[in-house]
Design an enzyme around this catalytic site. Structure first.
Site, PDB file in Angstrom:
ATOM      1  N   GLY A  48      -8.495  -7.477   4.099  1.00 23.07           N
ATOM      2  CA  GLY A  48      -9.306  -7.492   5.134  1.00 23.07           C
ATOM      3  C   GLY A  48      -8.622  -8.280   6.447  1.00 23.07           C
ATOM      4  N   ARG A  97      -3.297   3.142   8.515  1.00 25.13           N
ATOM      5  CA  ARG A  97      -3.367   2.150   7.838  1.00 25.13           C
ATOM      6  C   ARG A  97      -2.216   0.889   7.616  1.00 25.13           C
ATOM      7  NH1 ARG A  97      -4.773   4.769   2.084  1.00 25.13           N
ATOM      8  NH2 ARG A  97      -5.720   2.932   1.729  1.00 25.13           N
ATOM      9  N   GLY A 135      14.915 -39.571  -6.881  1.00 20.13           N
ATOM     10  CA  GLY A 135      13.765 -40.001  -6.112  1.00 20.13           C
ATOM     11  C   GLY A 135      13.536 -39.287  -5.003  1.00 20.13           C
ATOM     12  N   THR A 136      12.847 -38.092  -5.085  1.00 16.06           N
ATOM     13  CA  THR A 136      12.826 -37.205  -4.124  1.00 16.06           C
ATOM     14  C   THR A 136      11.791 -37.381  -2.954  1.00 16.06           C
ATOM     15  OG1 THR A 136      11.721 -35.790  -5.304  1.00 16.06           O
ATOM     16  CG2 THR A 136      13.963 -35.305  -5.157  1.00 16.06           C
ATOM     17  N   ASN A 137      10.933 -38.474  -3.186  1.00 21.66           N
ATOM     18  CA  ASN A 137       9.994 -38.789  -2.170  1.00 21.66           C
ATOM     19  C   ASN A 137      10.899 -39.584  -0.921  1.00 21.66           C
ATOM     20  OD1 ASN A 137       8.116 -37.908  -3.680  1.00 21.66           O
ATOM     21  ND2 ASN A 137       7.235 -39.649  -4.489  1.00 21.66           N
ATOM     22  N   ASP A 138      11.548 -40.750  -1.476  1.00 22.22           N
ATOM     23  CA  ASP A 138      12.356 -41.292  -0.668  1.00 22.22           C
ATOM     24  C   ASP A 138      13.571 -40.481  -0.078  1.00 22.22           C
ATOM     25  OD1 ASP A 138      11.771 -44.177  -0.039  1.00 22.22           O
ATOM     26  OD2 ASP A 138      11.821 -44.576  -2.172  1.00 22.22           O
ATOM     27  N   CYS A 197      12.108 -37.693 -10.713  1.00 24.56           N
ATOM     28  CA  CYS A 197      10.708 -38.563 -10.724  1.00 24.56           C
ATOM     29  C   CYS A 197       9.973 -38.562  -9.595  1.00 24.56           C
ATOM     30  CB  CYS A 197      11.133 -39.769 -11.431  1.00 24.56           C
ATOM     31  SG  CYS A 197      12.134 -40.726 -10.242  1.00 24.56           S
ATOM     32  N   MET A 239      -6.067  -7.220   8.110  1.00 25.22           N
ATOM     33  CA  MET A 239      -5.408  -6.436   9.059  1.00 25.22           C
ATOM     34  C   MET A 239      -6.110  -5.162   9.272  1.00 25.22           C
ATOM     35  SD  MET A 239      -1.440  -7.193   8.752  1.00 25.22           S
ATOM     36  CE  MET A 239      -1.350  -6.320   7.293  1.00 25.22           C
ATOM     37  N   ARG A 260      -3.288  -1.421  -6.380  1.00 19.72           N
ATOM     38  CA  ARG A 260      -2.197  -2.137  -6.596  1.00 19.72           C
ATOM     39  C   ARG A 260      -2.619  -3.081  -7.788  1.00 19.72           C
ATOM     40  NH1 ARG A 260      -5.333  -4.754  -1.479  1.00 19.72           N
ATOM     41  NH2 ARG A 260      -7.324  -4.896  -2.682  1.00 19.72           N
ATOM     42  N   HIS A 320      -1.907 -40.510   1.514  1.00 18.01           N
ATOM     43  CA  HIS A 320      -1.766 -41.333   0.085  1.00 18.01           C
ATOM     44  C   HIS A 320      -3.052 -41.005  -0.736  1.00 18.01           C
ATOM     45  CE1 HIS A 320      -3.003 -44.871  -2.119  1.00 18.01           C
ATOM     46  NE2 HIS A 320      -1.674 -45.120  -2.324  1.00 18.01           N
ATOM     47  N   ARG A 357       6.899 -47.406 -13.429  1.00 14.52           N
ATOM     48  CA  ARG A 357       7.314 -48.417 -12.314  1.00 14.52           C
ATOM     49  C   ARG A 357       6.685 -49.798 -12.848  1.00 14.52           C
ATOM     50  NH1 ARG A 357       4.535 -43.808 -10.275  1.00 14.52           N
ATOM     51  NH2 ARG A 357       5.431 -42.795  -8.347  1.00 14.52           N
ATOM     52  N   TYR A 381      15.945 -32.699 -17.042  1.00 19.16           N
ATOM     53  CA  TYR A 381      14.368 -32.794 -17.094  1.00 19.16           C
ATOM     54  C   TYR A 381      13.695 -33.145 -15.681  1.00 19.16           C
ATOM     55  CZ  TYR A 381      14.764 -37.924 -16.593  1.00 19.16           C
ATOM     56  OH  TYR A 381      15.107 -39.232 -15.896  1.00 19.16           O
ATOM     57  N   SER A 440      18.455 -40.379 -11.715  1.00 18.26           N
ATOM     58  CA  SER A 440      17.135 -39.797 -11.363  1.00 18.26           C
ATOM     59  C   SER A 440      16.701 -39.548  -9.826  1.00 18.26           C
ATOM     60  CB  SER A 440      15.873 -40.791 -12.277  1.00 18.26           C
ATOM     61  OG  SER A 440      14.629 -40.208 -11.925  1.00 18.26           O
ATOM     62  N   LYS A 473       0.707  -1.142   0.120  1.00 17.39           N
ATOM     63  CA  LYS A 473      -0.011  -0.080  -0.002  1.00 17.39           C
ATOM     64  C   LYS A 473       0.880   1.075   0.120  1.00 17.39           C
ATOM     65  CE  LYS A 473      -3.743  -0.445   2.531  1.00 17.39           C
ATOM     66  NZ  LYS A 473      -4.471  -0.792   3.646  1.00 17.39           N
ATOM     67  N   GLU A 511      18.101 -41.612  -4.337  1.00 12.81           N
ATOM     68  CA  GLU A 511      17.091 -41.597  -3.293  1.00 12.81           C
ATOM     69  C   GLU A 511      17.590 -41.911  -1.898  1.00 12.81           C
ATOM     70  OE1 GLU A 511      13.824 -43.985  -4.503  1.00 12.81           O
ATOM     71  OE2 GLU A 511      14.906 -45.693  -5.325  1.00 12.81           O
TER      72      GLU A 511
HETATM   73  P1  ADP Z   1      -7.946  -2.096   3.623  1.00 15.58           P
HETATM   74  O1  ADP Z   1      -6.558  -2.548   3.357  1.00 15.58           O
HETATM   75  O2  ADP Z   1      -8.837  -3.153   4.433  1.00 15.58           O
HETATM   76  O3  ADP Z   1      -8.551  -1.904   2.279  1.00 15.58           O
HETATM   77  P2  ADP Z   1      -7.404   0.536   3.952  1.00 15.58           P
HETATM   78  O4  ADP Z   1      -6.315   0.914   4.627  1.00 15.58           O
HETATM   79  O5  ADP Z   1      -7.416   0.730   2.491  1.00 15.58           O
HETATM   80  O6  ADP Z   1      -7.775  -0.822   4.283  1.00 15.58           O
HETATM   81  O7  ADP Z   1      -8.783   1.353   4.339  1.00 15.58           O
HETATM   82  C1  ADP Z   1     -10.029   1.081   4.516  1.00 15.58           C
HETATM   83  C2  ADP Z   1     -10.959   2.266   3.670  1.00 15.58           C
HETATM   84  O8  ADP Z   1     -10.716   3.323   4.233  1.00 15.58           O
HETATM   85  C3  ADP Z   1     -10.653   2.148   2.272  1.00 15.58           C
HETATM   86  O9  ADP Z   1     -11.636   2.345   1.713  1.00 15.58           O
HETATM   87  C4  ADP Z   1      -9.880   3.403   1.984  1.00 15.58           C
HETATM   88  O10 ADP Z   1     -10.176   4.007   0.900  1.00 15.58           O
HETATM   89  C5  ADP Z   1     -10.471   4.472   3.150  1.00 15.58           C
HETATM   90  N1  ADP Z   1      -9.463   5.190   3.691  1.00 15.58           N
HETATM   91  C6  ADP Z   1      -8.006   4.962   4.180  1.00 15.58           C
HETATM   92  N2  ADP Z   1      -7.500   6.192   4.552  1.00 15.58           N
HETATM   93  C7  ADP Z   1      -8.151   7.275   4.007  1.00 15.58           C
HETATM   94  C8  ADP Z   1      -8.067   8.570   4.001  1.00 15.58           C
HETATM   95  N3  ADP Z   1      -7.009   9.064   4.377  1.00 15.58           N
HETATM   96  N4  ADP Z   1      -9.186   9.308   3.731  1.00 15.58           N
HETATM   97  C9  ADP Z   1     -10.527   8.814   3.317  1.00 15.58           C
HETATM   98  N5  ADP Z   1     -10.395   7.534   3.225  1.00 15.58           N
HETATM   99  C10 ADP Z   1      -9.644   6.697   3.496  1.00 15.58           C
HETATM  100 MG    MG Z   2      11.636 -44.441  -4.433  1.00 15.81          MG
HETATM  101 MG    MG Z   3      -7.774  -0.788   0.870  1.00 15.79          MG
END
Ligand code: ADP
Ligand code: MG
Ligand code: MG
Length: 877
Positions: free
Chosen positions: A100, A91, A763-766, A829, A102, A333, A449, A569, A849, A761, A22, A742
């Site tokens: 979601g 953030r 034989g990485t299991n054994d 193998c 953290m 991202r 297995h 085999r 191979y 060859s 981020k 192996e």
């Molecule tokens: P997540 O990784 O769970 O998306 P974010 O850090 O991106 O968490 O933030 C959660 C929400 O809050 C996102 O929709 C983001 O766009 C919004 N947000 C984060 N920082 C700001 C900010 N400085 N002003 C307005 N909205 C923000």
């Molecule tokens: Mg074997």
């Molecule tokens: Mg976000």
């Protein structure tokens, strides 16, 4: 001195390790001149220090204070200042996105005084100010103070009483703030912290701590994200989407992450703050509607999205907010996508001239390709889910329940689709597993297995569905809620999710498999796969062979692109009706009897090899001489003992019972097997070599390679090699003679072993079992989950080759083997031959191979290409 804080103007997208995804991307956008609110990032290094030492590194607080001052002067306001407060968000943001997982807190800086200042600055918009304040307490209470979010939700719902949150008045929201403060007091015994800097400090710690929250740990384990990276923290000046109808917030993708199609995909919500969109508080509108609501912002957004796609040369997802008609970018991202979208987008970008075909190959993965090869359930209609096990081998299978392999074979022979349900499977279930559409077990993990064999065959498998009570003798299993399923009842199992359903769920076949089987590429996805595979093949250095021991598998392997068989085999050739012949061999009491038994086996072997040589049409076929201990072919000790005890045993049964007792081993994996059998039972290997040679004589162009298993010392190999070479010379057949590597000793003495071997060859299991001292069948159920939990390994060494240990042995053997014999052919193998990570290792180690099960061949081809083109780890994820 270490630097722990970076202004957005100081970072860039290549600093993900330090600034998290981020932060790095916010910096990148800032430097592109895009409208990003100002802010700074605290590095993941600071987080790692905090998590390890329990305190923040020296100098961090100072650095934060300095950056905050700079931010304050840039904004012309002070954090939480009573008459005109600067507010910020705190953030989280790790190197790999963990959606979601953290924490984030918005509106930091509000308290009983600054809330009035905020209202005044917003032109007397009290409603907005109190809405922001209640959001702060709610998010802070939940994520920083660990208060149950339901308590806040509940109070809000009660107040709304069926209305929308936008209908709440300033007075009502002010009342809600009081209620919330009461919740905080009640739950923590303290007042909500009013000091803005204290709010910020606590929020930063909470983000650090969230790295080790249970759900984050779980997510990392699933996604194989290292546990020690830590998270960065971003402090961003707030912009407000909740200022009225000329404000709002949204998310968007530059292409459809589901299908890869180009277009405008996103959601927008008027008069709201960021988290509302994902939380689904109100109904969002499609992004296209923004054109009508605020054309200027919409046009600007579209142009920014184009800039981002061109800049990142990939699908991007973004978060944005509009504050009174002014657009702000809050995140971008390279977006996650489905497997199908990944292939389509990669090829589209090539056609647009944004990336090269080389890059396109790195933009997709073997795992994604594998996903596209499995049939899927179309999840329409009502589904009766009865339990969930482990998603051991993906795909969707529907069929009648059977509880034994015999029954599976029988019903499948009548054209029925069956699901083999077992407590756990063993090697004798192979025929049943082949006959079944899918396999369901109540015991055993992802490397049991059932799971391993099913993955190898490309067969759907759910394993370890522990809620099920399976009784093969009563031909039924039970599921929670008193559900009972009997033989013949139809169930559906989803190997991609681990779900088990009662009844038939409709299935759609994979067009990608049809393509590999020879169908003309006609849809867009298949064409994309075709182009990427062709390019991967053109760049890869590693050859790809198949593990196959019958003509059908061999033929499929060729269609899928195998350049030979790396492991044929021979023991499967002694099962079924031919067990009888092996029994005769074991029971032989004289030289003559033994030879007679071997002579009886030879024509069977010969015809097996003829079929395989024909199917491979002149490609090399590596045949491994018999490997498992002979008692594996004999009847079960208990069954024989029962017969003997009840007086039903024939003379042969009694002789077999004695043989089973005589051959019993404490550690069969380390017992009389492999080359040891060849040395102890005269004529056994000779019979096999003769069958190979005779078969090769009958199939023009056949290229057999004879492979001796379980060698630990060159002397073992020399003895059997001498015999083999004599037979080959006598029959005038040209064949390489080589060995499996192996045992650790073979790897460590590879320089000597290579004197007698024309190829190795691995034989990485054994080799994995013996290097770790793990008995695979015992350890997986007993303690692997604990080992994963403790981080002793991030993934089972049976799934992905252990580079540090087993990998080192491989490297030693490669180096010393080639020193002795420069043209030594080198392959692998074990099951690792079809595992993406392990294929990369084999490329790096300089093998010639990899060999894997037919169904994994396209995956290995793709990954062998990617191994050439991918430079660092982050690209493979
Ligand atoms: P997540 O990784 O769970 O998306 P974010 O850090 O991106 O968490 O933030 C959660 C929400 O809050 C996102 O929709 C983001 O766009 C919004 N947000 C984060 N920082 C700001 C900010 N400085 N002003 C307005 N909205 C923000
Ligand atoms: Mg074997
Ligand atoms: Mg976000």
């Amino acid at each position: 001195m270490a630097k722990f804080v970076y202004d957005f103007t100081e970072g860039n997208r290549d600093l993900k390790d330090l600034l998290g995804g981020k932060g790095a991307n916010l910096a990148e956008m800032t430097n592109l001149g895009l409208p990003v609110p100002p802010g700074f990032t605290i590095t993941s290094e600071a987080c790692r220090h905090y998590l390890a030492e329990g305190s923040v590194p020296e100098g961090l607080e100072r650095e934060i204070a300095d950056h905050l001052s700079a931010l304050e002067s840039a904004m012309g306001k002070k954090l939480g200042q009573a008459d005109d407060p600067l507010l910020v968000s705190v953030r989280s943001g790790a190197k790999f996105s963990m959606p979601g997982m953290m924490e984030t807190v918005l509106n930091i800086g509000l308290n009983d005084e600054s809330v009035h200042g905020l209202a005044k600055q917003a032109g007397g918009n009290d409603r907005f100010a109190w809405d922001s304040y209640r959001r702060l307490i709610q998010m802070f209470g939940k994520t920083v103070q660990g208060i149950d979010g339901e308590l806040f939700e509940h109070a809000l719902e009660e107040l709304k009483n069926g209305r929308q949150d936008t209908d709440l008045t300033a007075q009502e929201l002010q009342g809600l703030v009081e209620t919330y403060k009461g919740v905080v007091r009640e739950q923590t015994g303290k007042d909500f912290p009013a000091d803005p800097r204290e709010q910020m400090r606590l929020a930063v710690m909470a983000v650090f701590d969230s790295w080790n929250a249970p759900r984050a740990i779980l997510y990392r384990r699933q996604e194989r994200i290292p546990a020690d990276l830590g998270t960065a923290v971003n402090i961003v000046a707030m912009v407000f989407g909740n200022l009225g109808d000329d404000s709002g917030t949204g998310v968007a993708f530059t292409r459809d992450p589901g299908s890869g199609r180009q277009g405008i995909y996103g959601d927008y919500l008027q008069n709201a703050q960021g988290e509302d969109v994902v939380a689904g508080i109100r109904n969002t509108v499609p992004l296209q509607d923004l054109e009508r609501i605020d054309k200027r912002s919409y046009d600007e957004l579209l142009s920014i999205m184009e800039t981002l796609e061109t800049h990142y040369r990939d699908l991007c997802d973004i978060e944005f907010t509009i504050e009174r008609g002014k657009l702000w970018m809050l995140q971008t991202r390279v977006g996650k996508r489905t497997a199908a979208a990944a292939f389509r987008i990669a090829v589209q970008l090539v056609d647009q001239g944004l990336i090269t075909l080389d890059e396109a190959v790195t933009r997709v993965s073997g795992d994604q390709l594998a996903q596209l090869m499995f049939p899927r359930f179309s999840k329409e209609g009502d589904l009766k889910k009865i339990t969930k096990g482990m998603n051991a081998s993906p795909g969707a299978a529907v069929g009648k329940v059977v509880f034994t392999s015999e029954r599976a074979v029988e019903l499948a022979g009548q054209g029925e689709d069956v699901i083999l349900v077992r407590r756990e499977t063993n090697p004798d279930d192979l025929s049943g597993m082949i006959a079944a559409r899918g396999v369901l077990t109540s015991r055993g993990g992802k490397t049991s297995h059932a799971a391993v064999v099913a993955r190898g065959m490309g067969k759907t498998c759910v394993c370890g569905a522990e809620e099920l009570e399976v009784s093969a003798s009563q031909k039924r299993f039970t599921a929670p809620g008193g559900i009972e399923v009997r033989e013949g009842d139809v169930i559906s199992i989803d190997g991609s999710t681990g779900e088990v359903f009662l009844g038939e769920v409709p299935v759609v076949d994979s067009v990608v498999v049809e393509y590999f089987e020879g169908a003309q590429p006609d849809d867009e996805l298949v064409k994309a796969v075709d182009r990427i595979m062709a390019h991967a093949d053109s760049v890869r250095r590693l050859g790809v062979r198949a593990n196959a021991d019958n003509p059908e598998d061999s033929a499929r392997a060729r269609r899928f692109g195998a350049q030979g068989i790396g492991l044929c085999r021979t023991e499967h050739m002694f099962l079924g009706e031919r067990r009888q012949l092996v029994e005769d061999l074991v029971l032989a009491t004289s030289k003559q009897e033994r030879q007679a038994a071997l002579d009886a086996l030879e024509p069977h072997q010969k015809s097996d090899f003829i079929g395989i040589f024909r199917a491979m049409e002149g490609l090399p076929v590596t045949i491994r001489l018999i490997d498992p201990p002979l008692h594996e072919f004999l009847p079960d000790l208990v069954a024989l003992s029962v017969k003997a005890a009840t007086g039903e045993a024939t003379d042969k049964d009694r002789a077999l019972l004695a043989a089973v007792k005589r051959l019993h081993e404490q550690n069969p994996m380390l017992g009389l097997r492999g080359v040891r059998l060849g040395l102890v039972i005269p004529g056994l290997f000779a019979m096999q070599v003769r069958a190979i040679a005779e078969a090769a004589r009958e199939v023009p162009g056949a290229r057999p390679e004879i492979m001796i298993p379980l060698v630990a010392a060159v002397q073992e190999l020399e003895a059997v090699r001498e015999e083999a070479v004599k037979i080959l010379q006598a029959t005038g057949v040209d064949a390489l003679v080589g060995t499996m590597i192996e045992t650790p000793r073979a790897a460590l003495t590879a320089g000597q072993v290579a004197e007698a071997a024309e190829f190795f060859s691995f034989g990485t299991n054994d080799l994995t079992q013996m290097t770790w001292g793990f008995s695979r069948d015992d350890v997986e159920a007993a303690f692997f989950s604990r080992y994963l939990e403790l981080g002793i390994f991030g993934v089972s060494p049976f799934e992905t080759l252990d580079r540090d240990g087993v990998g080192r042995l491989v490297r030693i053997a490669v180096e010393e083997g080639r020193a002795t014999r420069p043209d030594l052919k080198l392959g692998i193998c074990g099951e690792h031959g079809g595992d993406p990570e392990s294929v990369h290792f084999c490329h790096e180690a300089g093998l010639d191979y990899v060999s894997c099960s037919p169904f994994r061949i396209p995956v290995a081809r793709l990954e062998a290409g990617r191994a050439v083109l991918t430079r660092n780890d982050s690209d493979t994820r």
